[in-house]
Design a protein around this motif. Structure first.
Motif, mmCIF file in Angstrom:
data_model
loop_
_atom_site.group_PDB
_atom_site.id
_atom_site.type_symbol
_atom_site.label_atom_id
_atom_site.label_comp_id
_atom_site.label_asym_id
_atom_site.label_seq_id
_atom_site.Cartn_x
_atom_site.Cartn_y
_atom_site.Cartn_z
ATOM 1 N N GLU A 162 0.836 -1.204 0.000
ATOM 2 C CA GLU A 162 0.000 0.000 0.000
ATOM 3 C C GLU A 162 0.868 1.250 0.000
ATOM 4 N N GLY A 163 1.927 1.224 0.813
ATOM 5 C CA GLY A 163 2.829 2.371 0.872
ATOM 6 C C GLY A 163 3.604 2.573 -0.416
ATOM 7 N N LEU A 164 4.043 1.470 -1.028
ATOM 8 C CA LEU A 164 4.785 1.562 -2.286
ATOM 9 C C LEU A 164 3.912 2.153 -3.381
ATOM 10 N N ALA A 165 2.697 1.621 -3.537
ATOM 11 C CA ALA A 165 1.794 2.126 -4.578
ATOM 12 C C ALA A 165 1.450 3.588 -4.335
ATOM 13 N N GLY A 166 1.208 3.939 -3.070
ATOM 14 C CA GLY A 166 0.894 5.330 -2.752
ATOM 15 C C GLY A 166 2.048 6.260 -3.060
ATOM 16 N N SER A 167 3.266 5.858 -2.720
ATOM 17 C CA SER A 167 4.447 6.684 -2.998
ATOM 18 C C SER A 167 4.660 6.873 -4.493
ATOM 19 N N MET A 168 4.442 5.808 -5.258
ATOM 20 C CA MET A 168 4.609 5.898 -6.707
ATOM 21 C C MET A 168 3.585 6.852 -7.314
ATOM 22 N N LEU A 169 2.336 6.747 -6.889
ATOM 23 C CA LEU A 169 1.302 7.651 -7.405
ATOM 24 C C LEU A 169 1.624 9.095 -7.058
ATOM 25 N N LYS A 170 2.057 9.333 -5.825
ATOM 26 C CA LYS A 170 2.376 10.694 -5.411
ATOM 27 C C LYS A 170 3.540 11.260 -6.198
ATOM 28 N N CYS A 171 4.571 10.446 -6.413
ATOM 29 C CA CYS A 171 5.740 10.929 -7.150
ATOM 30 C C CYS A 171 5.417 11.170 -8.620
ATOM 31 N N SER A 172 4.334 10.561 -9.109
ATOM 32 C CA SER A 172 3.909 10.841 -10.484
ATOM 33 C C SER A 172 3.039 12.098 -10.550
ATOM 34 N N GLY A 173 2.720 12.660 -9.368
ATOM 35 C CA GLY A 173 1.908 13.874 -9.319
ATOM 36 C C GLY A 173 0.470 13.648 -8.916
ATOM 37 N N LEU B 213 -7.630 7.362 -0.500
ATOM 38 C CA LEU B 213 -7.597 5.966 -0.070
ATOM 39 C C LEU B 213 -7.046 5.826 1.348
ATOM 40 N N ASN B 214 -6.110 6.691 1.731
ATOM 41 C CA ASN B 214 -5.613 6.653 3.101
ATOM 42 C C ASN B 214 -6.692 7.076 4.097
ATOM 43 N N ILE B 215 -7.498 8.056 3.708
ATOM 44 C CA ILE B 215 -8.630 8.447 4.551
ATOM 45 C C ILE B 215 -9.612 7.287 4.667
ATOM 46 N N CYS C 19 -8.417 4.689 7.080
ATOM 47 C CA CYS C 19 -8.637 5.067 8.477
ATOM 48 C C CYS C 19 -10.074 4.774 8.902
ATOM 49 N N VAL C 20 -11.027 5.103 8.027
ATOM 50 C CA VAL C 20 -12.437 4.846 8.331
ATOM 51 C C VAL C 20 -12.685 3.347 8.441
ATOM 52 N N MET C 21 -12.132 2.581 7.487
ATOM 53 C CA MET C 21 -12.297 1.129 7.538
ATOM 54 C C MET C 21 -11.648 0.529 8.768
ATOM 55 N N ASP C 22 -10.530 1.086 9.186
ATOM 56 C CA ASP C 22 -9.838 0.596 10.374
ATOM 57 C C ASP C 22 -10.749 0.665 11.588
ATOM 58 N N VAL C 23 -11.425 1.802 11.759
ATOM 59 C CA VAL C 23 -12.341 1.961 12.887
ATOM 60 C C VAL C 23 -13.524 0.994 12.762
ATOM 61 N N ALA D 50 -8.199 -3.647 6.874
ATOM 62 C CA ALA D 50 -8.233 -2.309 6.263
ATOM 63 C C ALA D 50 -7.016 -2.102 5.366
ATOM 64 N N MET D 51 -5.844 -2.565 5.812
ATOM 65 C CA MET D 51 -4.625 -2.468 4.997
ATOM 66 C C MET D 51 -4.763 -3.283 3.714
ATOM 67 N N LEU D 52 -5.290 -4.494 3.839
ATOM 68 C CA LEU D 52 -5.430 -5.378 2.680
ATOM 69 C C LEU D 52 -6.300 -4.748 1.603
ATOM 70 N N ILE D 53 -7.453 -4.230 1.980
ATOM 71 C CA ILE D 53 -8.364 -3.618 1.006
ATOM 72 C C ILE D 53 -7.732 -2.374 0.378
ATOM 73 N N THR D 54 -7.100 -1.563 1.215
ATOM 74 C CA THR D 54 -6.482 -0.338 0.701
ATOM 75 C C THR D 54 -5.323 -0.655 -0.241
ATOM 76 N N ALA D 55 -4.528 -1.663 0.102
ATOM 77 C CA ALA D 55 -3.413 -2.054 -0.766
ATOM 78 C C ALA D 55 -3.933 -2.493 -2.132
ATOM 79 N N GLY D 56 -5.016 -3.280 -2.137
ATOM 80 C CA GLY D 56 -5.593 -3.714 -3.409
ATOM 81 C C GLY D 56 -6.072 -2.548 -4.248
ATOM 82 N N LEU D 57 -6.755 -1.590 -3.628
ATOM 83 C CA LEU D 57 -7.251 -0.418 -4.360
ATOM 84 C C LEU D 57 -6.104 0.449 -4.858
ATOM 85 N N MET D 58 -5.090 0.628 -4.004
ATOM 86 C CA MET D 58 -3.961 1.467 -4.380
ATOM 87 C C MET D 58 -3.213 0.858 -5.574
#
Length: 463
Positions: free
Chosen positions: A164-175, A183-185, A188-192, A216-224
């Motif tokens: 999840e972190g890798l995909a998020g970092s790549m998307l951010k570095c692409s702009g 998805l991070n928000i 957090c909602v899914m975590d609760v 919550a991490m698993l679902i977010t990683a898949g979406l990311m």
């Protein structure tokens, strides 16, 4: 030239790669638009963390103690995962800035293999040390079982956190800051929500807290990964076959960028432990005020980290495009904005400190002491902003070794030394005075490096 309100972020990011001139208004707009989603995600994560902690707290003191005992070790694992991710995503930002999208995708493929291997190492290590960790950390028999189970299960789920972190970092570095932030928000909602299901409805207690976070991490990683690999204009791999075999030069460059960051996480974590040791003898009131005030202050510096993420993207692409003047301009504007925003946040924290502490505790002595130390810290917020945003700039440039050394020298040489001396005479106020002095010092030396250092030299990479 387009004005401040014209064009979109993709067009302005393309200006960097194409070497077009940008007005100050366009630069500022780009920084603001890239920062806002990250700021919202940072604030959301902080708020949800508080709610999450409260849910666990209702299970009783033993449950809170079990999770709290191994929590900082979990943060260390997360820091090591993030360091590996940044080692590759910074290279991708440079490749995108150079308009070499094929190279960016080659680095992406290699990063997926390397980071997966790294995540497996972290998971296996967690499983190996999990049964012993609570005892190493001084835990008692009554909480050791739950602490071990929580840590080991969290370690298994760290694979999802890594991707999840890798995909998020790549998307951010692409702009693309919006999708990762949204998805991070959502995470957090899914975590609760999942914590409520596993902890209360299924009655799984501490194990349920780990399960809720893991799902919550698993679902977010898949979406990311879906948005990265299938939807990204620049980085999607669908329909673009290529080799996933890691190459020595890419891995070596990733190590050069990520290793100092990983070492910094380890050493800074140790420094926070030492800081806790200094505070502990001051008594229960001081310990409580210290912990709650740190929680309150975290809301103050979240905007700084959002701006730092935007700076990482802009500096990374600017250096990749070989535009030193534009890169320096983005860096200076980002730091100025960060200092301005966190100065305002510091002012609000100074004025509203009594009200903010009242939200955290009904105990008057804790509230009064917390108010005093928050007002001390408020004076450090401008230079704390400088340190945060400058670090984001240096990461975007791939310059991580010297800033890591500077941070560690500042933390261990200034904060801890001064805190140990002042705590004897002035108690918790002395500890927080040391913290404010150190953050100011760190901000000043980071600003000096930003102005006169050679941080903007382009990484040499031929993959």
């Amino acid at each position: 030239m387009p004005g401040f309100n014209k064009g979109n972020d993709k067009d302005l990011l393309a200006y960097i790669r194409e070497g077009k001139t940008m007005s100050q208004g366009e630069k500022l707009r780009l920084i603001v638009n890239l920062s806002i989603p990250s700021i919202l995600a940072q604030i959301s994560a902080t708020v949800m963390f508080f709610i999450d902690a409260s849910m666990v707290g209702h299970l009783g003191a033993k449950a809170s103690a079990a999770i709290g005992l191994v929590e900082t070790t979990g943060w260390l694992m997360g820091g090591l995962a993030s360091a590996a991710n940044m080692g590759f995503s910074v290279q991708v930002a440079h490749a995108i800035g150079a308009n070499d999208f094929e190279r960016a995708r080659r680095i992406l493929r290699q990063s997926m293999v390397c980071c997966m291997v790294w995540a497996l190492i972290i998971s296996l290590t967690s499983l190996a040390v999990g049964p012993f960790l609570p005892y190493w950390l001084g835990g008692t028999e009554e909480i050791a079982h739950d602490a071990s189970a929580y840590f080991m299960l969290f370690g298994v789920f760290s694979i999802f956190f890594q991707m999840e972190g890798l995909a998020g970092s790549m998307l951010k570095c692409s702009g693309n800051m919006k999708i990762p932030s949204l998805l991070n928000i959502l995470m957090c909602v899914m975590d609760v929500a999942f914590n409520y299901i596993f902890i209360y409805l299924l009655g799984m207690g501490v194990i349920g807290a780990a399960m809720g976070t893991g799902v919550a991490m698993l679902i977010t990683a898949g979406l990311m990964l879906y948005f990265l690999l299938y939807r990204s204009d620049i980085l999607k791999l669908k329909g673009r076959p290529g080799s996933f075999k890691p190459k020595a030069d890419v891995v070596q460059t990733a190590f050069k960028i990520g290793a100092p960051m990983g070492l910094q996480h380890i050493m800074m974590g140790g420094a926070y432990v030492v800081s806790t040791v200094i505070v502990a003898p001051l008594g229960t009131i001081s310990i409580a005020a210290h912990s709650l005030a740190i929680t309150v202050e975290s809301l103050c510096y979240m905007p700084g980290y959002g701006i730092a993420e935007a700076a990482t993207t802009l500096v990374g692409q600017g250096i990749g495009a070989g535009q030193k003047l534009l890169t320096r301009s983005f860096a200076n504007l980002s730091v100025t904005m960060g200092i301005g925003v966190m100065t305002l946040m510091g002012l609000l924290m100074y004025v509203l400190a009594p009200e903010l502490m009242s939200l955290m505790t009904p105990v008057e002595t804790i509230r009064d002491l917390g108010t005093s130390i928050l007002r001390i810290e408020a004076f450090a917020e401008p230079m704390f902003a400088a340190a945060i945003v400058c670090n984001g700039i240096f990461i975007g440039a791939g310059d991580t070794l010297k800033p890591a050394i500077m941070s560690l020298c500042s933390m261990w040489g200034v904060r801890l030394t001064l805190a140990a001396l002042l705590a004897r005479e002035y108690g918790l106020k002395g500890v927080w005075t040391a913290m404010a002095v150190e953050l100011t010092f760190r901000g000043l030396i980071f600003l000096a490096r930003l102005r006169i250092g050679h941080w903007d030299e382009k990484l040499k990479l031929n993959d």
